[in-house]
Design an enzyme around this catalytic site. Structure first.
Site, PDB file in Angstrom:
ATOM      1  N   LYS A  11       0.853  -1.201   0.000  1.00 19.67           N
ATOM      2  CA  LYS A  11       0.000   0.000   0.000  1.00 19.67           C
ATOM      3  C   LYS A  11       0.881   1.241   0.000  1.00 19.67           C
ATOM      4  O   LYS A  11       2.032   1.226   0.453  1.00 19.67           O
ATOM      5  CB  LYS A  11      -0.953   0.040   1.189  1.00 19.67           C
ATOM      6  CG  LYS A  11      -0.308   0.169   2.583  1.00 19.67           C
ATOM      7  CD  LYS A  11       0.027   1.596   3.002  1.00 19.67           C
ATOM      8  CE  LYS A  11       0.758   1.646   4.336  1.00 19.67           C
ATOM      9  NZ  LYS A  11       1.504   2.851   4.596  1.00 19.67           N
ATOM     10  N   ASP A 138      -2.580  -1.410   9.812  1.00 15.97           N
ATOM     11  CA  ASP A 138      -2.523  -1.473   8.351  1.00 15.97           C
ATOM     12  C   ASP A 138      -2.863  -2.852   7.790  1.00 15.97           C
ATOM     13  O   ASP A 138      -2.708  -3.083   6.588  1.00 15.97           O
ATOM     14  CB  ASP A 138      -1.097  -1.128   7.868  1.00 15.97           C
ATOM     15  CG  ASP A 138      -0.783   0.350   7.999  1.00 15.97           C
ATOM     16  OD1 ASP A 138      -1.719   1.161   8.127  1.00 15.97           O
ATOM     17  OD2 ASP A 138       0.420   0.692   7.966  1.00 15.97           O
TER      18      ASP A 138
HETATM   19  O1  C5P Z   1      -0.820  -0.715  14.473  1.00 14.04           O
HETATM   20  P1  C5P Z   1       0.633  -0.936  14.252  1.00 14.04           P
HETATM   21  O2  C5P Z   1       1.186  -2.020  15.136  1.00 14.04           O
HETATM   22  O3  C5P Z   1       1.019  -1.123  12.838  1.00 14.04           O
HETATM   23  O4  C5P Z   1       1.332   0.428  14.714  1.00 14.04           O
HETATM   24  C1  C5P Z   1       2.698   0.494  14.937  1.00 14.04           C
HETATM   25  C2  C5P Z   1       2.993   1.730  15.743  1.00 14.04           C
HETATM   26  O5  C5P Z   1       2.801   2.902  14.949  1.00 14.04           O
HETATM   27  C3  C5P Z   1       2.136   1.937  16.969  1.00 14.04           C
HETATM   28  O6  C5P Z   1       2.656   1.251  18.076  1.00 14.04           O
HETATM   29  C4  C5P Z   1       2.220   3.455  17.156  1.00 14.04           C
HETATM   30  O7  C5P Z   1       3.439   3.815  17.753  1.00 14.04           O
HETATM   31  C5  C5P Z   1       2.272   3.948  15.724  1.00 14.04           C
HETATM   32  N1  C5P Z   1       0.934   4.313  15.215  1.00 14.04           N
HETATM   33  C6  C5P Z   1       0.314   5.430  15.730  1.00 14.04           C
HETATM   34  N2  C5P Z   1      -0.934   5.758  15.264  1.00 14.04           N
HETATM   35  C7  C5P Z   1      -1.548   5.022  14.330  1.00 14.04           C
HETATM   36  C8  C5P Z   1      -0.921   3.884  13.776  1.00 14.04           C
HETATM   37  C9  C5P Z   1       0.329   3.552  14.253  1.00 14.04           C
HETATM   38  O8  C5P Z   1       0.856   6.127  16.580  1.00 14.04           O
HETATM   39  N3  C5P Z   1      -2.751   5.388  13.899  1.00 14.04           N
END
Ligand code: C5P
Length: 302
Positions: A11, A138
């Site tokens: 993506k 994601d």
């Molecule tokens: O959801 P995911 O594990 O992919 O997110 C990784 C990190 O990215 C989270 O721990 C956070 O620090 C950051 N993040 C965020 N806000 C989001 C998505 C991700 O702060 N909407």
């Protein structure tokens, strides 16, 4: 022995607007995802225990232990249906690792779909979405593909129309960026400039109208990524990569997600090939988006 193979797209974010940091540590987002034709392939088959093997050009950078999001996806789906994750998962890795193209999330999404098929479970998005959202912000989007507005922490999706193919040069970086580190850098940058509250983010009407009208030049004017200054602060070399795209005549340049992959938007395929040739980096890819996601026609069952 039965095996299931699923091709899953990377993506990019045509818009990534970051709102306030929430109490759970995530940031409220308004993003416009676009699935592009750069694919990993995930193959699953029954095995005595959960094993993971990674091949392909980016294999060396991928962990093969239980920290791998695809392994976590296998465990989560198995637990949800009360069975052991007795499978071998093979990932043919072409999406840059820790590159801002959700490659790990794509593999997790593909693993959910492939295992649901292998175990004769439903594969529709409404069944798999809650599991995907639990794995990461994601992970749900590659199930859907196309173009979609993502809200919440990015996991709440609304498909939107795109009336034209968009052609891109994808410029991977030899470096990796950690997503939390990039969000934290943005928080620091915001704190340094003042204490005004960060407004709630919205998908830009101009971008959505440009996509619906198939107006590539207007899409180019509407691309936006709030995480770009933070990614450039952490990897100042990215400024040079972006400038290289501008000099080569791209309509617009952008850091992909939390970076460090950079994107150059072109008018059409020949223009993208021309930009790639001008920039002259052998690792760059010319890709088209939007493409369909994993629950559509990317499942291959021999
Ligand atoms: O959801 P995911 O594990 O992919 O997110 C990784 C990190 O990215 C989270 O721990 C956070 O620090 C950051 N993040 C965020 N806000 C989001 C998505 C991700 O702060 N909407």
């Amino acid at each position: 022995m039965r095996e299931i193979q699923v091709r899953v797209p990377a993506k990019i974010n045509l818009q990534l607007s970051v709102g306030p940091r929430r109490e759970d540590g995530y940031h409220e987002l308004a993003t416009v995802f676009c699935a592009v034709g750069l694919y990993d392939t995930v193959t699953v088959r029954p095995a005595p225990e959960l094993t993971l093997r990674v091949t392909g050009p980016h294999a060396a950078a991928v962990p093969t232990d239980e920290s791998n999001l695809a392994a976590r996806a296998a465990c989560l789906l198995a637990a949800a249906v009360g069975r052991d994750p007795q499978v071998r998962v093979e990932i043919d890795k072409h999406i840059p690792v820790a590159g801002g193209m959700a490659g790990g999330s794509a593999d997790a999404a593909a693993t959910l779909v492939a295992l649901a098929r292998l175990w004769d479970l439903p594969t529709d998005i409404s069944t798999l979405h809650p599991l995907a959202a639990q794995l990461g912000s994601d992970v749900a989007f590659p199930l859907l593909g196309g173009v979609a507005v993502g809200t919440g922490r990015g996991e709440m999706l609304r498909p939107v129309p795109c009336a034209t193919p968009l052609w891109w040069v994808v410029a991977p970086s030899p470096h990796h960026l950690s997503t939390p580190a990039v969000f934290a850098a943005l928080d620091r940058q915001r704190a340094a400039v003042g204490s005004a509250p960060v407004p709630a983010p919205h998908a830009g009407p101009a971008l959505l109208a440009a996509l619906a009208a198939g107006d590539v030049e207007a899409v180019a004017r509407s691309l936006h990524n709030d995480l770009q200054p933070a990614a450039v602060e952490l990897l100042p070399d990215l400024a040079r990569t972006l400038t290289a795209g501008d000099r080569a005549g791209a309509l617009a340049t952008l850091v992909s997600g939390s970076g460090p992959t950079c994107l150059y938007l072109a008018r059409d395929k020949p223009h993208a090939q021309e930009v790639a040739q001008q920039v002259g980096r052998p690792g760059d890819h010319v890709v088209q988006g939007p493409v369909v996601g994993t629950t559509a026609r990317n499942c291959l069952e021999p």
